[in-house]
Motif scaffolding. Sequence first.
Motif, short mmCIF file in Angstrom:
data_model
loop_
_atom_site.label_atom_id
_atom_site.label_comp_id
_atom_site.label_asym_id
_atom_site.label_seq_id
_atom_site.Cartn_x
_atom_site.Cartn_y
_atom_site.Cartn_z
N GLY A 47 -9.12 -11.70 4.23
CA GLY A 47 -9.34 -11.89 5.66
C GLY A 47 -8.77 -10.82 6.56
N SER A 48 -7.51 -10.46 6.36
CA SER A 48 -6.79 -9.62 7.30
C SER A 48 -6.95 -8.13 7.02
CB SER A 48 -5.30 -9.98 7.27
OG SER A 48 -4.50 -8.98 7.84
N PRO A 49 -7.28 -7.32 8.02
CA PRO A 49 -7.33 -5.86 7.81
C PRO A 49 -5.99 -5.30 7.34
CG PRO A 49 -8.43 -6.44 9.86
CD PRO A 49 -7.75 -7.68 9.37
N ASN A 50 -4.90 -5.77 7.91
CA ASN A 50 -3.59 -5.26 7.49
C ASN A 50 -3.29 -5.62 6.04
OD1 ASN A 50 -2.99 -4.09 9.95
ND2 ASN A 50 -1.97 -5.91 10.76
N ARG A 51 -3.65 -6.85 5.64
CA ARG A 51 -3.40 -7.27 4.27
C ARG A 51 -4.22 -6.44 3.29
NH1 ARG A 51 -4.68 -13.24 3.44
NH2 ARG A 51 -2.99 -13.45 4.95
N MET A 52 -5.47 -6.13 3.65
CA MET A 52 -6.31 -5.37 2.73
C MET A 52 -5.91 -3.90 2.69
SD MET A 52 -7.64 -7.89 1.50
CE MET A 52 -8.47 -7.02 0.17
N ARG A 53 -5.33 -3.39 3.76
CA ARG A 53 -4.75 -2.05 3.70
C ARG A 53 -3.53 -2.06 2.78
NH1 ARG A 53 -4.34 2.92 5.94
NH2 ARG A 53 -2.25 3.82 6.06
N SER A 54 -2.70 -3.08 2.92
CA SER A 54 -1.54 -3.19 2.05
C SER A 54 -1.96 -3.33 0.59
CB SER A 54 -0.68 -4.40 2.47
OG SER A 54 -0.15 -4.22 3.76
N PHE A 55 -3.03 -4.09 0.36
CA PHE A 55 -3.51 -4.24 -1.01
C PHE A 55 -4.03 -2.90 -1.54
CE2 PHE A 55 -7.01 -4.91 -4.03
CZ PHE A 55 -6.30 -5.51 -5.06
N TYR A 278 4.69 -15.03 -1.53
CA TYR A 278 3.57 -15.87 -1.96
C TYR A 278 2.24 -15.12 -1.79
CZ TYR A 278 6.53 -20.11 -1.97
OH TYR A 278 7.49 -21.06 -2.22
N GLN A 279 2.07 -14.45 -0.64
CA GLN A 279 0.81 -13.77 -0.36
C GLN A 279 0.54 -12.63 -1.33
OE1 GLN A 279 0.42 -12.75 3.83
NE2 GLN A 279 1.40 -14.65 4.44
N GLN A 280 1.58 -12.11 -1.94
CA GLN A 280 1.40 -11.02 -2.89
C GLN A 280 0.97 -11.51 -4.28
OE1 GLN A 280 5.21 -9.11 -2.73
NE2 GLN A 280 4.79 -8.05 -0.81
N ARG A 281 1.10 -12.80 -4.53
CA ARG A 281 0.80 -13.32 -5.86
C ARG A 281 -0.67 -13.14 -6.26
NH1 ARG A 281 4.75 -18.72 -6.38
NH2 ARG A 281 6.70 -17.53 -6.21
N PRO A 282 -1.65 -13.48 -5.41
CA PRO A 282 -3.04 -13.21 -5.80
C PRO A 282 -3.29 -11.71 -6.01
CG PRO A 282 -2.97 -14.76 -3.98
CD PRO A 282 -1.58 -14.22 -4.13
N GLN A 283 -2.65 -10.87 -5.19
CA GLN A 283 -2.82 -9.43 -5.34
C GLN A 283 -2.29 -8.96 -6.69
OE1 GLN A 283 -1.32 -7.20 -2.01
NE2 GLN A 283 -2.02 -8.69 -0.51
N CYS A 284 -1.12 -9.46 -7.09
CA CYS A 284 -0.54 -9.07 -8.37
C CYS A 284 -1.41 -9.50 -9.53
CB CYS A 284 0.86 -9.66 -8.52
SG CYS A 284 2.10 -8.96 -7.40
N LEU A 285 -1.96 -10.71 -9.46
CA LEU A 285 -2.80 -11.22 -10.54
C LEU A 285 -4.09 -10.41 -10.65
CD1 LEU A 285 -3.46 -13.18 -12.77
CD2 LEU A 285 -4.15 -14.86 -11.03
N VAL A 286 -4.74 -10.14 -9.53
CA VAL A 286 -5.98 -9.38 -9.56
C VAL A 286 -5.71 -7.94 -10.01
CG1 VAL A 286 -7.84 -8.42 -8.13
CG2 VAL A 286 -7.19 -10.83 -7.91
N ALA A 287 -4.61 -7.36 -9.56
CA ALA A 287 -4.27 -6.00 -10.00
C ALA A 287 -4.04 -5.97 -11.51
CB ALA A 287 -3.02 -5.52 -9.28
N HIS A 288 -3.41 -7.01 -12.04
CA HIS A 288 -3.19 -7.11 -13.49
C HIS A 288 -4.53 -7.17 -14.22
CE1 HIS A 288 -0.49 -7.85 -16.87
NE2 HIS A 288 -1.30 -8.83 -17.28
N PHE A 289 -5.46 -7.96 -13.70
CA PHE A 289 -6.81 -8.07 -14.26
C PHE A 289 -7.49 -6.71 -14.29
CE2 PHE A 289 -11.35 -8.60 -14.04
CZ PHE A 289 -11.65 -9.75 -14.75
N ILE A 290 -7.42 -5.99 -13.18
CA ILE A 290 -8.07 -4.68 -13.08
C ILE A 290 -7.47 -3.70 -14.08
CG2 ILE A 290 -8.39 -2.67 -11.56
CD1 ILE A 290 -8.67 -4.68 -9.23
N LYS A 291 -6.14 -3.69 -14.17
CA LYS A 291 -5.48 -2.78 -15.11
C LYS A 291 -5.85 -3.11 -16.55
CE LYS A 291 -1.05 -2.09 -14.13
NZ LYS A 291 0.32 -2.44 -13.69
N LYS A 292 -6.00 -4.39 -16.86
CA LYS A 292 -6.45 -4.79 -18.20
C LYS A 292 -7.84 -4.23 -18.49
CE LYS A 292 -3.50 -7.94 -20.12
NZ LYS A 292 -3.11 -8.10 -21.54
N HIS A 293 -8.74 -4.38 -17.54
CA HIS A 293 -10.12 -3.95 -17.76
C HIS A 293 -10.26 -2.44 -17.78
CE1 HIS A 293 -12.87 -7.57 -17.52
NE2 HIS A 293 -11.66 -8.10 -17.44
N LEU A 294 -9.34 -1.75 -17.16
CA LEU A 294 -9.37 -0.28 -17.20
C LEU A 294 -8.63 0.26 -18.42
CD1 LEU A 294 -8.73 0.57 -13.43
CD2 LEU A 294 -10.90 0.69 -14.68
N GLY A 295 -8.04 -0.63 -19.19
CA GLY A 295 -7.32 -0.18 -20.38
C GLY A 295 -5.98 0.46 -20.10
#
Length: 298
Positions: A47-55, A278-295
């Motif tokens: 939702g948030s532009p600032n959050r997606m920049r931080s992500f 708390y707000q960083q938890r979905p980011q950490c999980l998705v980042a972990h998923f991406i890193k897995k798929h990129l090997g």
Amino acid sequence: MAPILLNSMGNEHSDYIQSDVSKTGGVCEESSSGQHGRGHPFVCVGGSPNRMRSFAQFIHEQLELPGNAADIRDICEGTDRYSMYKVGPVLSVSHGMGVPSISIMLHELIKLLYHARCRDVIIFRIGTSGGVGLPAGTVVITDKAVDSFFRPQFEQVVLGKVIIRSTELDEDVAQELLQYSSELPDIPSVIGNTMCTHDFYEGQGRLDGALCSFSTEEKLEYLRKASEAGVRNIEMESTVFAAMCRVCNLKAAVVCVTLLNRFEGDQISTPHNVLLEYQQRPQCLVAHFIKKHLGLIS
């Protein structure tokens, strides 16, 4: 290889939008096609532009990309509607608040991906939500997005007629996310249904809005019915997100953290620094998923 099926979603006019200019995103799809867009197998929206920049800065660091994360440029800087950042193989995009806002962004994002000839795209919505019987800080990976009647469908009114679209999300991606959550510390995660409402206050059974037409007992009874229907959290974008991604052949997942248990109240009392974690938890999980798929990690 799964292409984006823009033609199959019933837009027989797609041949006429090859040089389409985004009406709100400030991005010309034609100039963003070809090689510029081929490296975007992962799209993360919130939702948030600032959050997606931080992500975007966070994923830049996680993928150990060259350059300074602070120098990441907003591709949509010509408008104040949305923000979009390209970070290696990841697009990070803000979508505003509610179904109308995210649906506009998705139309233009999907057209961009289509013109860029992207294939095998996985798109995540990451954000916050209210928990239904879950403690604050729990990450909910959505099984089905449901409406306020607990139905797994999205109703789109087109030319005065109601079109009903399924809101089922990719089961394999959800199961992968749940599996990967066990590899990360302090990210309690569950799979469950997510209820999408069109209003933050009365539509979600809140007692603290400017208007309230129900009692505390009626609110709790509604939440009990939601819980019995498999609803584990409440937010405002998931049904249209799931429906549009499904029609367009995009693998998609909704990953939202709960900021409170709605059975216990309507207002958030958690300290600000804890909420940020708390707000960083979905980011950490998705980042972990991406890193897995990129090997990048085993």
